[in-house]
Design an enzyme around this catalytic site. Structure first.
Site, mmCIF file in Angstrom:
data_model
loop_
_atom_site.group_PDB
_atom_site.id
_atom_site.type_symbol
_atom_site.label_atom_id
_atom_site.label_comp_id
_atom_site.label_asym_id
_atom_site.label_seq_id
_atom_site.Cartn_x
_atom_site.Cartn_y
_atom_site.Cartn_z
ATOM 1 N N ASP A 1 -43.363 41.109 -22.445
ATOM 2 C CA ASP A 1 -43.876 41.010 -21.068
ATOM 3 C C ASP A 1 -44.708 42.254 -20.780
ATOM 4 O OD1 ASP A 1 -42.682 38.607 -20.292
ATOM 5 O OD2 ASP A 1 -40.809 39.593 -19.727
ATOM 6 N N LYS B 1 -32.733 37.627 -19.641
ATOM 7 C CA LYS B 1 -33.464 38.674 -20.374
ATOM 8 C C LYS B 1 -32.613 39.898 -20.722
ATOM 9 C CE LYS B 1 -38.038 37.401 -18.759
ATOM 10 N NZ LYS B 1 -39.360 37.857 -18.315
#
Ligand code: ATR
Length: 290
Positions: free
Chosen positions: A107, A71
């Site tokens: 997210d 990420k």
């Protein structure tokens, strides 16, 4: 599903990827919205992240999700980055633009939407944020930007809690986050908390694990969000509920991060009815029948 010359491809890069629920989300969304799109997992080794991002672009891949451990590693290979994702320092969604991909962090917007769908609000709340890893860092930014009254950041390794507090406080130009140790929690004066469980404690197979041992603290937790969703009800959630609080797990966060990615890729909006249907399909995939 009919795959033909006009089918567009989206996918997930990460390592490992074999337990992902993302194909369930996106392939069902494609079917529900009548979109000619397929979503597949791609196992990518750490040293191949740049090649994967450039290769995906070269292959005309429409959108890419990024999971652990890439990420942050994808960021140098992006054409653009959304300002929230840049602040958080982590990207989980790549959207195809001219010349490359733009990175987003759905997210955190997904967590926000999941909490809204459960009528759990951050504004004005006293937050007990547990953990100081990548997930906790992102949640710390969310809580600070959504106007929590106080945010106590508690972590086993105090140094990490202090570092996140400093970063977030610098970014917002005020003391939003107060780092505390687990032994400090029982002495906090606030009468009630919204707890955000952002550690990996309690995650399968450590199903008996719980980050907060102190029973008295649970009496003050009116609501808890556990980012873990395997198991579906963590020991932490059980304890919160046993002490009269509400608890939600992280499955809706996963659902909405996917929905927001899908919306970004396809320029559409996914209805709450579709979201409910998808959640059901995810639960079935996990073998949860309630
Ligand atoms: P993620 O990216 O999911 O946030 P991470 O960055 O590895 O994962 O962070 C894991 C978090 O769980 C950390 O806050 C970690 O605490 P430390 O910073 O002290 O390592 C916390 N954690 C993991 N195992 C723990 C345990 N047994 N007790 C308390 N905290 C634990």
């Amino acid at each position: 599903m009919i795959i033909n010359g006009k089918t567009s491809t989206c996918g997930l890069i990460g390592n490992p990827v074999e337990h992902t629920l993302s194909p369930v989300i996106h392939n069902n969304l494609a079917e529900m919205t009548g979109t000619n799109l397929v979503y597949v997992p791609f196992l990518v080794e750490a040293e191949k992240v740049e090649e994967a991002v450039r290769g995906a672009y070269a292959l005309n891949i429409k959108g890419v999700n990024v999971t652990v451990p890439h990420k942050s590693a994808v960021i140098p290979y992006l054409e653009e980055i959304d300002s929230l994702a840049e602040k958080i320092g982590a990207v989980n969604t790549l959207v195809r633009i001219q010349g490359g991909y733009k990175g987003y962090n759905t997210d955190i917007t997904g967590l926000f939407r999941a909490m809204q769908s459960e009528n759990i609000h951050i504004k004005g709340e006293n937050i007990l944020l547990l953990g100081a890893g990548g997930a906790a860092r992102a949640v710390a930014f969310l809580c600070a930007s959504e106007g929590a009254a106080t945010i106590y950041l508690c972590n086993r390794t105090m140094e990490k809690a202090k570092r996140i507090a400093e970063e977030v406080n610098n970014a917002f130009g005020k003391m939003c986050i107060i780092p505390v140790s687990f032994s400090d929690i029982s002495g906090l004066q606030e009468a009630s908390f919204l707890a955000m469980q952002c550690t990996s404690v309690g995650l399968y197979p450590d199903v008996e694990g719980v980050v907060l041992a102190d029973g008295e603290v649970y009496d003050k937790i009116h609501t808890a969000v556990d980012l873990v969703y395997r198991p579906y009800e963590t020991r932490f959630m059980k304890l919160v509920r046993a002490h009269g609080g509400r608890a939600m797990n992280g499955l809706k966060m996963l659902l909405y991060q996917g929905i927001i990615a899908y919306e970004l890729w396809n320029g559409c909006s996914v209805s709450e009815e579709m979201a409910c249907e998808l959640l059901q399909k995810m639960k079935e995939e996990m073998g949860i029948y309630e």
